[in-house]
Design a protein around this motif. Structure first.
Motif, mmCIF file in Angstrom:
data_model
loop_
_atom_site.group_PDB
_atom_site.id
_atom_site.type_symbol
_atom_site.label_atom_id
_atom_site.label_comp_id
_atom_site.label_asym_id
_atom_site.label_seq_id
_atom_site.Cartn_x
_atom_site.Cartn_y
_atom_site.Cartn_z
ATOM 1 N N ALA A 115 -2.785 -3.673 5.528
ATOM 2 C CA ALA A 115 -2.459 -2.596 6.178
ATOM 3 C C ALA A 115 -0.754 -2.831 6.376
ATOM 4 C CB ALA A 115 -2.985 -2.814 7.633
ATOM 5 N N ARG A 154 -7.763 1.257 4.096
ATOM 6 C CA ARG A 154 -6.959 1.069 5.373
ATOM 7 C C ARG A 154 -5.712 2.085 5.287
ATOM 8 N NH1 ARG A 154 -8.167 -4.763 7.850
ATOM 9 N NH2 ARG A 154 -7.805 -3.379 9.603
ATOM 10 N N ASP A 155 -5.436 2.314 6.732
ATOM 11 C CA ASP A 155 -4.192 2.883 7.040
ATOM 12 C C ASP A 155 -3.230 1.781 7.136
ATOM 13 O OD1 ASP A 155 -2.325 5.000 7.680
ATOM 14 O OD2 ASP A 155 -2.986 5.009 9.696
ATOM 15 N N THR A 159 -6.721 0.103 -0.654
ATOM 16 C CA THR A 159 -7.014 -0.895 0.536
ATOM 17 C C THR A 159 -8.335 -0.238 1.239
ATOM 18 O OG1 THR A 159 -5.433 0.308 1.858
ATOM 19 C CG2 THR A 159 -4.724 -1.638 0.530
ATOM 20 N N ARG A 177 -3.654 3.789 0.519
ATOM 21 C CA ARG A 177 -5.036 4.090 1.306
ATOM 22 C C ARG A 177 -6.332 4.216 0.411
ATOM 23 N NH1 ARG A 177 -5.925 6.579 6.636
ATOM 24 N NH2 ARG A 177 -8.407 6.342 6.371
#
Length: 189
Positions: free
Chosen positions: A153, A65-66, A63, A60
């Protein structure tokens, strides 16, 4: 733009500059430390995905992101030949994960049959060993576009260095081994 007042700094379009701006904005919004509520929700999300918090938080943080999907390799599932199925504990672990399952198969493994076994949204053959980096990149990017997935993701769960290289070529979020992901799966049943 060049002229008076321009300091010849980085172009606003550069990914490095956008990353810097994202980090500054995040720090301004949340401070240096994450609020306890955010940490708690991320611990719950890691648990729902079937990951330890350290792995989830690392991906996380890298990136921004999730994670929404996992790309399992047939090697990570310990399936090495046509007609072989994963262990029931492995199938159960995949079913309990909140991530959308996708499958990539090594040569000699029937992608469609194995994909049905693990209820994968997509099942495909992975680039074979010896494929150039550019060809791996193009193949992985084509698959991501076809599935409507952002690469950063998607976490790859594999076993080999070749699969780790595919993860990098495709711009996926990260890589963990099947042994790491499925450790203790039998104990959870």
């Amino acid at each position: 733009m060049s002229g008076i007042g321009h300091n010849r700094g980085p172009a606003a379009e550069g990914a490095g500059y956008r990353t810097h701006c994202w980090r500054v904005a995040r720090r301004a919004l949340l401070g240096e430390r994450l609020p306890v509520e955010v940490v708690r929700s991320r611990v719950q999300r890691a648990k729902a995905l079937g990951l330890d918090y350290k792995t989830y938080a690392g991906v996380r943080a890298t990136t921004g992101r999730d994670l929404v999907a996992f790309l399992y390799s047939s090697n990570a599932l310990a399936v090495f030949r046509r007609g072989q199925s994963p262990e029931p504990e492995v199938i159960g672990r995949i079913a309990r994960s909140a991530a959308v399952p996708h499958l990539g198969c090594a040569p000699g493994v029937a992608a469609d049959a194995l994909g049905r076994d693990i209820r994968a949204v997509s099942a495909r053959a992975l680039p074979v060993f010896g494929t150039s980096w550019a060809a791996m990149r193009d193949d992985m990017k084509h698959w991501l576009r076809a599935e409507g997935l952002p690469g950063d993701a998607v976490l790859m769960i594999g076993e080999t260095d070749h699969e780790r290289e595919m993860m990098g070529a495709g711009g996926l979020a990260g890589f963990i081994t099947g042994r790491q992901f499925f450790a203790g799966a039998a104990d959870e049943l």
